[in-house]
Design an enzyme around this catalytic site. Structure first.
Site, PDB file in Angstrom:
ATOM      1  N   GLY A   1       0.696  -0.873  -0.148  1.00 41.78           N
ATOM      2  CA  GLY A   1       0.060  -0.141   0.216  1.00 41.78           C
ATOM      3  C   GLY A   1       1.422   0.844  -0.106  1.00 41.78           C
ATOM      4  O   GLY A   1       1.945   1.062  -0.909  1.00 41.78           O
TER       5      GLY A   1
ATOM      6  N   ASP B   1       6.789  -4.770  15.033  1.00 39.79           N
ATOM      7  CA  ASP B   1       5.483  -4.188  15.665  1.00 39.79           C
ATOM      8  C   ASP B   1       5.795  -3.088  16.031  1.00 39.79           C
ATOM      9  O   ASP B   1       6.221  -3.280  16.971  1.00 39.79           O
ATOM     10  CB  ASP B   1       4.990  -5.848  16.470  1.00 39.79           C
ATOM     11  CG  ASP B   1       3.505  -5.263  16.561  1.00 39.79           C
ATOM     12  OD1 ASP B   1       3.169  -4.221  16.560  1.00 39.79           O
ATOM     13  OD2 ASP B   1       3.026  -6.178  17.592  1.00 39.79           O
TER      14      ASP B   1
ATOM     15  N   TYR C   1     -11.774   2.943  14.120  1.00 40.34           N
ATOM     16  CA  TYR C   1     -10.560   3.864  12.855  1.00 40.34           C
ATOM     17  C   TYR C   1     -10.747   5.191  13.749  1.00 40.34           C
ATOM     18  O   TYR C   1      -9.259   5.788  13.240  1.00 40.34           O
ATOM     19  CB  TYR C   1     -11.218   2.849  11.784  1.00 40.34           C
ATOM     20  CG  TYR C   1      -9.930   3.518  10.557  1.00 40.34           C
ATOM     21  CD1 TYR C   1      -8.883   2.752  10.614  1.00 40.34           C
ATOM     22  CD2 TYR C   1     -10.349   4.569   9.637  1.00 40.34           C
ATOM     23  CE1 TYR C   1      -7.707   3.265   9.277  1.00 40.34           C
ATOM     24  CE2 TYR C   1      -9.261   4.768   8.889  1.00 40.34           C
ATOM     25  CZ  TYR C   1      -8.192   4.382   8.857  1.00 40.34           C
ATOM     26  OH  TYR C   1      -7.442   4.715   7.946  1.00 40.34           O
TER      27      TYR C   1
ATOM     28  N   GLN D   1     -16.497  19.157   0.857  1.00 45.27           N
ATOM     29  CA  GLN D   1     -18.261  19.085   0.074  1.00 45.27           C
ATOM     30  C   GLN D   1     -18.739  19.622   1.209  1.00 45.27           C
ATOM     31  O   GLN D   1     -18.640  19.461   2.848  1.00 45.27           O
ATOM     32  CB  GLN D   1     -18.246  17.524   0.528  1.00 45.27           C
ATOM     33  CG  GLN D   1     -18.071  17.213  -1.116  1.00 45.27           C
ATOM     34  CD  GLN D   1     -17.956  15.762  -1.656  1.00 45.27           C
ATOM     35  OE1 GLN D   1     -19.319  15.254  -1.732  1.00 45.27           O
ATOM     36  NE2 GLN D   1     -17.311  14.690  -0.808  1.00 45.27           N
TER      37      GLN D   1
HETATM   38  N1  NAD Z   1      -5.871   3.139   2.183  1.00 47.78           N
HETATM   39  C1  NAD Z   1      -6.760   3.775   2.085  1.00 47.78           C
HETATM   40  O1  NAD Z   1      -7.937   4.532   1.697  1.00 47.78           O
HETATM   41  C2  NAD Z   1      -6.257   4.965   3.443  1.00 47.78           C
HETATM   42  C3  NAD Z   1      -6.535   6.324   3.565  1.00 47.78           C
HETATM   43  C4  NAD Z   1      -6.891   6.688   4.448  1.00 47.78           C
HETATM   44  C5  NAD Z   1      -5.336   6.559   4.917  1.00 47.78           C
HETATM   45  N2  NAD Z   1      -4.946   4.846   5.349  1.00 47.78           N
HETATM   46  C6  NAD Z   1      -3.744   5.176   6.211  1.00 47.78           C
HETATM   47  O2  NAD Z   1      -3.244   4.585   5.732  1.00 47.78           O
HETATM   48  C7  NAD Z   1      -1.867   4.399   6.320  1.00 47.78           C
HETATM   49  C8  NAD Z   1      -1.301   2.405   4.818  1.00 47.78           C
HETATM   50  O3  NAD Z   1      -2.629   2.143   4.763  1.00 47.78           O
HETATM   51  P1  NAD Z   1      -3.050   1.339   3.557  1.00 47.78           P
HETATM   52  O4  NAD Z   1      -4.060   1.073   2.983  1.00 47.78           O
HETATM   53  O5  NAD Z   1      -2.036   0.911   2.485  1.00 47.78           O
HETATM   54  O6  NAD Z   1      -2.784  -0.109   4.041  1.00 47.78           O
HETATM   55  P2  NAD Z   1      -2.164  -1.571   4.032  1.00 47.78           P
HETATM   56  O7  NAD Z   1      -2.904  -3.003   4.476  1.00 47.78           O
HETATM   57  O8  NAD Z   1      -2.210  -1.634   2.273  1.00 47.78           O
HETATM   58  O9  NAD Z   1      -0.446  -2.063   4.450  1.00 47.78           O
HETATM   59  C9  NAD Z   1      -0.596  -1.333   5.861  1.00 47.78           C
HETATM   60  C10 NAD Z   1       0.454  -2.039   6.265  1.00 47.78           C
HETATM   61  O10 NAD Z   1       0.261  -2.095   7.795  1.00 47.78           O
HETATM   62  C11 NAD Z   1       1.409  -3.637   7.804  1.00 47.78           C
HETATM   63  N3  NAD Z   1       1.073  -3.366   9.454  1.00 47.78           N
HETATM   64  C12 NAD Z   1      -0.195  -3.758  10.484  1.00 47.78           C
HETATM   65  N4  NAD Z   1       0.226  -4.429  11.258  1.00 47.78           N
HETATM   66  C13 NAD Z   1       1.420  -3.871  11.634  1.00 47.78           C
HETATM   67  C14 NAD Z   1       1.974  -3.476  13.031  1.00 47.78           C
HETATM   68  N5  NAD Z   1       1.300  -3.693  14.362  1.00 47.78           N
HETATM   69  N6  NAD Z   1       3.569  -3.403  13.399  1.00 47.78           N
HETATM   70  C15 NAD Z   1       4.042  -2.739  11.575  1.00 47.78           C
HETATM   71  N7  NAD Z   1       3.371  -2.650  10.396  1.00 47.78           N
HETATM   72  C16 NAD Z   1       1.991  -3.451  10.706  1.00 47.78           C
HETATM   73  C17 NAD Z   1       0.645  -3.815   7.483  1.00 47.78           C
HETATM   74  O11 NAD Z   1       1.120  -5.929   7.091  1.00 47.78           O
HETATM   75  C18 NAD Z   1       0.767  -3.622   5.981  1.00 47.78           C
HETATM   76  O12 NAD Z   1       1.484  -4.237   5.291  1.00 47.78           O
HETATM   77  C19 NAD Z   1      -2.745   3.181   7.171  1.00 47.78           C
HETATM   78  O13 NAD Z   1      -2.177   4.217   8.814  1.00 47.78           O
HETATM   79  C20 NAD Z   1      -4.112   3.587   7.384  1.00 47.78           C
HETATM   80  O14 NAD Z   1      -4.962   4.254   7.964  1.00 47.78           O
HETATM   81  C21 NAD Z   1      -5.722   4.026   4.130  1.00 47.78           C
END
Ligand code: NAD
Length: 246
Positions: free
Chosen positions: A17, A60, A151, A246
Site C-alpha cells: 500500500g 511490530d 479507526y 463538500q
Molecule cells: N487505503 C486508504 O484508503 C487509506 C486512507 C486513509 C488512510 N490510510 C492509512 O494509510 C496507512 C497505510 O494503509 P494502506 O492502505 O497502505 O494499508 P495496507 O494494509 O496496504 O498496508 C498497511 C501495512 O501495515 C502493516 N502493519 C499492520 N500492522 C502492523 C504493525 N503492528 N506493525 C508493523 N506493520 C504493521 C501491514 O502488514 C501492511 O503491510 C494506514 O495508516 C491507513 O490507516 C489508508
C-alpha cells in the site's frame, strides 16, 4: 538531484500500500530507506527489489522494545535517521453502536500506539541532528465517518498528537518538523479487499470521481520529508480528491 538526497528514512508498514509506494518514491528521490513491517516475507521481497538503498527490518510498531533497534539498524547501515513516515495501520468496520472494546483497543494499539512510539523514538533519535516526521492519518481523522468508529478514534488522535509533538519540538528548539497526511480512500490492499469499498458509490463520494493511487499519497510524503516543506510543522495535509471540501 533528488528531492531526498542525503535523507535516511524509516517507513513503517512498508510491505504494501502507501508504505510501499512511499519507499519506492523515497528511493527514487535519493533517500536511503529502512522499510519495516510485520509481514517479513513481503517486506523483505520488496526491499530487495528496491536495491542497495533499501533494507527491511521486521517490526511490530505497537511494541516499544522494537523501536530503538530499528533506529540503531538504520544508523549502522545508512547513517543517522532524518526522516520517518509513521504509516503502519489497520482498519476495522464498526460504528458507535457495534463497537467492542476489543476492536477499539486492537485498532488503537497499532494506529495510535505505533505513532506515539514513532514520535517518541523519532524525537529522541533526531533531536540533535534534525529531521521530519510524517504521520499517516485519514479523512476519518478530520470528519465523521460513521462506519469506521474505532479507526476514527485512532486517526483523530494521530491528528492532534502530531500537533502536540510538533509544538514540543518547537518549544525545545529541536530541529524536527512533524505533520500529518489525511488521504481519502485509495486503492491499496486495506481497501481493495472489500468489494463494497471499490464501488461507484464510494468513488462518487470523492468529487474527483475516483479513489487515489498510492503514488499520489507518496508524492505528499516526499514533499513533507524533504527540505521543500521547511516551514510546515504541526499541520494537517489533505489529499482526498475533494472529499472534505463538500
Ligand atoms: N487505503 C486508504 O484508503 C487509506 C486512507 C486513509 C488512510 N490510510 C492509512 O494509510 C496507512 C497505510 O494503509 P494502506 O492502505 O497502505 O494499508 P495496507 O494494509 O496496504 O498496508 C498497511 C501495512 O501495515 C502493516 N502493519 C499492520 N500492522 C502492523 C504493525 N503492528 N506493525 C508493523 N506493520 C504493521 C501491514 O502488514 C501492511 O503491510 C494506514 O495508516 C491507513 O490507516 C489508508
Amino acid at each position: 538531484m533528488g528531492q531526498l538526497d542525503g535523507k535516511v528514512a524509516i517507513i513503517t508498514g512498508a510491505a504494501s500500500g502507501f508504505g510501499l509506494a512511499d519507499a519506492k518514491a523515497f528511493v527514487k528521490e535519493g533517500a536511503k530507506v529502512v522499510m519495516t513491517d510485520l509481514n517479513e516475507e513481503e517486506g523483505q521481497k520488496q526491499a530487495t527489489a528496491l536495491g542497495d538503498n533499501a533494507i527491511f527490518v521486521k517490526q511490530d510498531v505497537s511494541k516499544e522494545e522494537e523501536w530503538q533497534k530499528v533506529f540503531d539498524k538504520a544508523k549502522e547501515t545508512f547513517g543517522p535517521v532524518n526522516a520517518m513516515v509513521n504509516n503502519a495501520g489497520i482498519l476495522v468496520f464498526d460504528n458507535a453502536e457495534t463497537v467492542t472494546l476489543d476492536d477499539l483497543h486492537k485498532t488503537l494499539s497499532v494506529n495510535l500506539d505505533g505513532v506515539v512510539l514513532g514520535e517518541k523514538y523519532g524525537i529522541i533519535n533526531m533531536k540533535k541532528t534534525g529531521g521530519s516526521i510524517v504521520n499517516m492519518s485519514s479523512i476519518a481523522g478530520i470528519i465523521g465517518v460513521p462506519k469506521v468508529f474505532s479507526y476514527a478514534a485512532s486517526k483523530g488522535a494521530v491528528r492532534v498528537i502530531t500537533k502536540a509533538a510538533a509544538l514540543h519540538c518547537c518549544n525545545n528548539h529541536y530541529p524536527i518538523r512533524i505533520n500529518s497526511i489525511h488521504p481519502g480512500y485509495a486503492h491499496t490492499p486495506m481497501i481493495d479487499i472489500y468489494p463494497d469499498m471499490r464501488s461507484s458509490a464510494i468513488e462518487a463520494q470523492h468529487p474527483m470521481g475516483r479513489l487515489a493511487r498510492p503514488e499520489e499519497i507518496a508524492n505528499l510524503a516526499v514533499f513533507l520529508a524533504s527540505d521543500k516543506s521547511s516551514f510546515s510543522t504541526g499541520s494537517e495535509f489533505l489529499v482526498d480528491g475533494g472529499y472534505t471540501a463538500q
